[in-house]
Write a protein that holds these residues in place. Structure first.
Motif, PDB file in Angstrom:
ATOM      1  N   CYS A 178       0.843  -1.189   0.000  1.00 27.59           N
ATOM      2  CA  CYS A 178       0.000   0.000   0.000  1.00 27.59           C
ATOM      3  C   CYS A 178       0.886   1.250   0.000  1.00 27.59           C
ATOM      4  N   PRO A 179       0.658   2.190  -0.922  1.00 25.32           N
ATOM      5  CA  PRO A 179       1.502   3.389  -0.973  1.00 25.32           C
ATOM      6  C   PRO A 179       1.275   4.340   0.205  1.00 25.32           C
ATOM      7  N   HIS A 180       0.197   4.128   0.976  1.00 28.02           N
ATOM      8  CA  HIS A 180      -0.121   5.026   2.084  1.00 28.02           C
ATOM      9  C   HIS A 180       0.402   4.506   3.422  1.00 28.02           C
ATOM     10  N   CYS A 181       0.161   3.211   3.694  1.00 29.58           N
ATOM     11  CA  CYS A 181       0.573   2.673   4.992  1.00 29.58           C
ATOM     12  C   CYS A 181       1.716   1.673   4.880  1.00 29.58           C
ATOM     13  N   THR A 182       2.144   1.350   3.652  1.00 31.29           N
ATOM     14  CA  THR A 182       3.218   0.401   3.333  1.00 31.29           C
ATOM     15  C   THR A 182       2.921  -1.025   3.796  1.00 31.29           C
ATOM     16  N   GLU A 183       1.658  -1.305   4.168  1.00 31.29           N
ATOM     17  CA  GLU A 183       1.304  -2.687   4.517  1.00 31.29           C
ATOM     18  C   GLU A 183       1.258  -3.528   3.258  1.00 31.29           C
ATOM     19  N   CYS A 184       1.747  -4.752   3.350  1.00 31.36           N
ATOM     20  CA  CYS A 184       1.784  -5.658   2.190  1.00 31.36           C
ATOM     21  C   CYS A 184       0.646  -6.670   2.291  1.00 31.36           C
ATOM     22  N   THR A 185      -0.220  -6.709   1.270  1.00 30.32           N
ATOM     23  CA  THR A 185      -1.356  -7.627   1.222  1.00 30.32           C
ATOM     24  C   THR A 185      -1.129  -8.653   0.128  1.00 30.32           C
ATOM     25  N   SER A 186      -1.375  -9.916   0.435  1.00 28.58           N
ATOM     26  CA  SER A 186      -1.184 -10.991  -0.549  1.00 28.58           C
ATOM     27  C   SER A 186      -2.323 -10.967  -1.559  1.00 28.58           C
ATOM     28  N   VAL A 187      -2.043 -10.488  -2.762  1.00 28.88           N
ATOM     29  CA  VAL A 187      -3.039 -10.462  -3.828  1.00 28.88           C
ATOM     30  C   VAL A 187      -3.181 -11.858  -4.431  1.00 28.88           C
ATOM     31  N   PHE A 188      -2.044 -12.511  -4.668  1.00 32.95           N
ATOM     32  CA  PHE A 188      -2.044 -13.877  -5.159  1.00 32.95           C
ATOM     33  C   PHE A 188      -1.769 -14.806  -3.976  1.00 32.95           C
ATOM     34  N   SER A 189      -1.543 -16.060  -4.256  1.00 32.28           N
ATOM     35  CA  SER A 189      -1.082 -16.960  -3.203  1.00 32.28           C
ATOM     36  C   SER A 189       0.335 -16.550  -2.828  1.00 32.28           C
ATOM     37  N   ARG A 190       0.889 -17.159  -1.790  1.00 35.11           N
ATOM     38  CA  ARG A 190       2.233 -16.775  -1.387  1.00 35.11           C
ATOM     39  C   ARG A 190       3.027 -18.006  -0.980  1.00 35.11           C
ATOM     40  N   GLY A 191       4.349 -17.867  -1.032  1.00 34.14           N
ATOM     41  CA  GLY A 191       5.219 -18.933  -0.574  1.00 34.14           C
ATOM     42  C   GLY A 191       5.588 -19.964  -1.615  1.00 34.14           C
ATOM     43  N   GLY A 192       5.023 -19.843  -2.846  1.00 34.52           N
ATOM     44  CA  GLY A 192       5.306 -20.849  -3.868  1.00 34.52           C
ATOM     45  C   GLY A 192       6.766 -20.865  -4.275  1.00 34.52           C
ATOM     46  N   GLY A 193       7.374 -19.693  -4.396  1.00 35.37           N
ATOM     47  CA  GLY A 193       8.779 -19.618  -4.788  1.00 35.37           C
ATOM     48  C   GLY A 193       9.696 -20.201  -3.740  1.00 35.37           C
ATOM     49  N   GLU A 194       9.418 -19.932  -2.477  1.00 39.28           N
ATOM     50  CA  GLU A 194      10.248 -20.451  -1.396  1.00 39.28           C
ATOM     51  C   GLU A 194      10.148 -21.965  -1.308  1.00 39.28           C
ATOM     52  N   GLU A 195       8.932 -22.484  -1.468  1.00 41.64           N
ATOM     53  CA  GLU A 195       8.739 -23.935  -1.427  1.00 41.64           C
ATOM     54  C   GLU A 195       9.431 -24.596  -2.620  1.00 41.64           C
ATOM     55  N   LEU A 196       9.337 -23.967  -3.797  1.00 39.83           N
ATOM     56  CA  LEU A 196      10.000 -24.503  -4.992  1.00 39.83           C
ATOM     57  C   LEU A 196      11.508 -24.581  -4.772  1.00 39.83           C
ATOM     58  N   ALA A 197      12.081 -23.515  -4.238  1.00 39.77           N
ATOM     59  CA  ALA A 197      13.520 -23.507  -3.985  1.00 39.77           C
ATOM     60  C   ALA A 197      13.905 -24.599  -3.001  1.00 39.77           C
ATOM     61  N   ARG A 198      13.085 -24.786  -1.973  1.00 41.38           N
ATOM     62  CA  ARG A 198      13.386 -25.816  -0.966  1.00 41.38           C
ATOM     63  C   ARG A 198      13.372 -27.207  -1.595  1.00 41.38           C
ATOM     64  N   LEU A 199      12.345 -27.474  -2.402  1.00 34.69           N
ATOM     65  CA  LEU A 199      12.231 -28.793  -3.031  1.00 34.69           C
ATOM     66  C   LEU A 199      13.350 -29.031  -4.049  1.00 34.69           C
ATOM     67  N   ALA A 200      13.781 -27.954  -4.726  1.00 31.94           N
ATOM     68  CA  ALA A 200      14.831 -28.094  -5.742  1.00 31.94           C
ATOM     69  C   ALA A 200      16.226 -28.079  -5.126  1.00 31.94           C
ATOM     70  N   GLY A 201      16.318 -27.735  -3.848  1.00 27.54           N
ATOM     71  CA  GLY A 201      17.622 -27.686  -3.196  1.00 27.54           C
ATOM     72  C   GLY A 201      18.489 -26.541  -3.656  1.00 27.54           C
ATOM     73  N   VAL A 202      17.847 -25.393  -3.979  1.00 28.73           N
ATOM     74  CA  VAL A 202      18.597 -24.196  -4.391  1.00 28.73           C
ATOM     75  C   VAL A 202      18.233 -23.058  -3.443  1.00 28.73           C
ATOM     76  N   PRO A 203      19.054 -22.010  -3.353  1.00 24.48           N
ATOM     77  CA  PRO A 203      18.762 -20.908  -2.428  1.00 24.48           C
ATOM     78  C   PRO A 203      17.497 -20.148  -2.815  1.00 24.48           C
ATOM     79  N   PHE A 204      16.757 -19.710  -1.798  1.00 23.18           N
ATOM     80  CA  PHE A 204      15.653 -18.780  -2.021  1.00 23.18           C
ATOM     81  C   PHE A 204      16.165 -17.394  -1.671  1.00 23.18           C
ATOM     82  N   LEU A 205      16.180 -16.488  -2.654  1.00 22.49           N
ATOM     83  CA  LEU A 205      16.818 -15.186  -2.479  1.00 22.49           C
ATOM     84  C   LEU A 205      15.892 -14.122  -1.927  1.00 22.49           C
ATOM     85  N   GLY A 206      14.563 -14.332  -2.024  1.00 21.76           N
ATOM     86  CA  GLY A 206      13.658 -13.357  -1.446  1.00 21.76           C
ATOM     87  C   GLY A 206      12.396 -13.147  -2.253  1.00 21.76           C
TER      88      GLY A 206
END
Length: 271
Positions: A196-224
């Motif tokens: 949000c440009p006013h309060c800087t709160e981050c709201t999940s518009v899509f699902s979340r965590g897919g990239g981190e889980e993919l990195a974990r399963l592939a055994g590669v670093p999750f950068l952020g």
């Protein structure tokens, strides 16, 4: 002559990073642009090679549309963005007569241009060359990897968004990296919520965590995870430096953290 030119023009580059994604529209060029800017602000000299021949967006994202590529004694001189030559660009967008001209080429002509970009661009001394690639695992990817393979160290940054369809496509991209012997430096999840440009709160518009889980399963670093930010989108549209102009944004913190992890991962690869 071409074989002799390749090591000469790339000999001054210390690290080469390919930015990949199995799916279009995930913000791969955005990550390439902001990574280059973050590395520049960390005191590094950076080049960006745009090999997305059918959708060259790098010139616009840096506000460099209409700039010309010139010949020099060692081939093509890239487009420099500042007097210090801290960021340099090469893209097919600089070679088109009109910015909206379509590149309607068959594979062999595309591959030949990619090889020419690798051999004939006089980058000079660079700490990092960031290579922005088209989506998928096409002939252009193979041509890029084969042309750059002799110039180590070479690594890949893989970009996804949180949705399952994107994560599935990126899983295939990781398989491509493994089959081609390309080292994966890590996975970045882009569009991870809306800031949000006013309060800087981050709201999940899509699902979340897919990239981190993919990195974990592939055994590669999750950068952020990089959240959506209206100011980032505006900066890209207008060719401004988001990293310099919005240091208070959560997206700034995410991008600079990813750049720091890249910096921390590359010193061991120094020649």
């Amino acid at each position: 002559m071409e074989a002799a030119a390749e090591p000469g023009n790339l000999a001054g580059i210390r690290h080469i990073i390919l930015v990949l994604s199995g799916k279009g529209g995930v913000g791969k060029s955005t990550i390439s642009t902001e990574l280059a800017l973050a590395l520049r602000h960390a005191g590094k000299k950076v080049g960006i090679l745009d090999v997305d021949l059918c959708g060259p967006s790098i010139p616009r994202m840096f506000g460099a549309q209409g700039r010309a590529v010139h010949q020099c004694d060692r081939g093509w001189a890239p487009v420099f963005l500042d007097r210090e030559q801290s960021i340099s660009l090469m893209s097919v967008g600089f070679l088109l007569e009109k910015p909206d001209e379509a590149v309607v080429w068959r594979g062999p002509k595309k591959n030949a241009l990619i090889k020419q970009f690798v051999s004939d661009v006089a980058w000079g001394e660079l700490d990092y060359l960031v290579v922005d690639t088209p989506p998928g695992t096409s002939d252009e990817h193979m041509a890029t990897i084969e042309a750059l393979r002799p110039h180590q160290p070479l690594g890949a940054l893989v970009v996804t968004t949180p949705q399952a369809v994107s994560v599935g496509d990126v899983r295939r991209e990781l398989t491509f990296c493994r089959k081609t012997g390309l080292r994966v430096m890590g996975v970045v999840e882009n569009m991870s919520g809306f800031t949000c440009p006013h309060c800087t709160e981050c709201t999940s518009v899509f699902s979340r965590g897919g990239g981190e889980e993919l990195a974990r399963l592939a055994g590669v670093p999750f950068l952020g995870s990089v959240p959506l930010d209206p100011e980032l989108m505006r900066s890209l549209e207008e060719g401004h430096d988001f990293i310099r102009e919005f240091p208070g944004s959560p997206t700034f913190a995410a991008l600079t953290s990813i750049a720091r992890k890249i910096l921390d991962a590359t010193p061991t690869c120094l020649p």
